[in-house]
Design an enzyme around this catalytic site. Sequence first.
Site, PDB file in Angstrom:
ATOM      1  N   LYS A  73       1.219 -32.238   7.404  1.00 11.31           N
ATOM      2  CA  LYS A  73       1.105 -33.524   8.108  1.00 11.31           C
ATOM      3  C   LYS A  73       1.165 -33.410   9.634  1.00 11.31           C
ATOM      4  O   LYS A  73       0.623 -34.252  10.335  1.00 11.31           O
ATOM      5  CB  LYS A  73       2.197 -34.485   7.625  1.00 11.31           C
ATOM      6  CG  LYS A  73       1.969 -35.001   6.211  1.00 11.31           C
ATOM      7  CD  LYS A  73       2.982 -36.070   5.851  1.00 11.31           C
ATOM      8  CE  LYS A  73       2.733 -36.576   4.446  1.00 11.31           C
ATOM      9  NZ  LYS A  73       3.579 -37.725   4.111  1.00 11.31           N
ATOM     10  N   ASP A 109       1.978 -43.806   6.180  1.00 12.61           N
ATOM     11  CA  ASP A 109       3.333 -43.754   5.600  1.00 12.61           C
ATOM     12  C   ASP A 109       4.201 -44.892   6.142  1.00 12.61           C
ATOM     13  O   ASP A 109       5.014 -45.465   5.427  1.00 12.61           O
ATOM     14  CB  ASP A 109       4.000 -42.410   5.904  1.00 12.61           C
ATOM     15  CG  ASP A 109       3.410 -41.280   5.077  1.00 12.61           C
ATOM     16  OD1 ASP A 109       2.960 -41.543   3.937  1.00 12.61           O
ATOM     17  OD2 ASP A 109       3.393 -40.130   5.556  1.00 12.61           O
TER      18      ASP A 109
END
Length: 276
Positions: A73, A109
């Site tokens: 990420k 997220d």
Amino acid sequence: MQLEISAHSSLCLVIGDPVSHSLSPAMHNAAYAACCLPFVMGGAQVRSGTLADAMKGVRALGIRGLAVTMPHKVSIMDLLDEIDPTAATIGAVNTVVNNGGILTGFNTDWIGILRPLEKLTSLRGKKVALLGAGGAAQAALYACGSQGASVTIFNRSLEKATTLADRFNVSVLPLEKTDELAAFDIIINTTSVGMAPEIDASPVPESALRREQIVFETIYAPVSTKLLRFSQRAGASTITGLDMFLEQGAAQFHLHTGVKAPRDEMEKILRRSLGA
Ligand code: ATR
């Protein structure tokens, strides 16, 4: 009705290491089928040392979109053409969109944290206890900060937490200071305590929880963690990791396809996959 997968189908991938446990393909493929979209998502295990090559492959093959999971990420950010400003502030990308060869990184997220909370309360002026200082904590810090909540990080290692707290201008306490939790409106667990296979652990004891609080668990396997069971017994409102996974996935689906996500279908397949 599902459109036939053909040479015209747009390809998406979830990349990570490990990746075989990922629920993203099941969730996204169910959503494509529900919307009759000519898309298909598979999974690719990409080792850290081969991420740059994998991204060349994404470009060469014209992969339409990526769902990005651990450990890529952060490192993927250097391999993209553009980073959405929110993803840049959070410091992590979990979604990539390929528009005519231009790869843009996004973060959904934080939306997975924000949307379920918004359904229960306004975050403005609320006191949030954030348990953990890893990747999920960064998304939670952004989500809460963007809505005017004040956050305190509770973490086992103060060093890691302080680095993160300085970035987001919030305060830090040791995780064992659970007697302080009574003063908080919302508790968000982003530690891995309670995750399978160590399902008999909770980051905080039941006695630390109150019925006026909202307890948000980001772990989704198992869906019902010990922390959530403690919270329910204390009479607190709860949000599960499944709620978060669904909302980050719904936002990701919209970025990949341009179509509003069919949440009900996505939730159904997630519940079935997780036995919830
Ligand atoms: P993610 O990116 O999914 O948030 P991570 O970066 O590995 O995961 O972060 C895991 C978090 O869980 C960290 O805050 C970690 O605490 P430390 O910073 O002290 O390592 C926390 N954590 C993991 N195992 C823990 C345990 N047994 N007790 C308390 N905290 C734990």
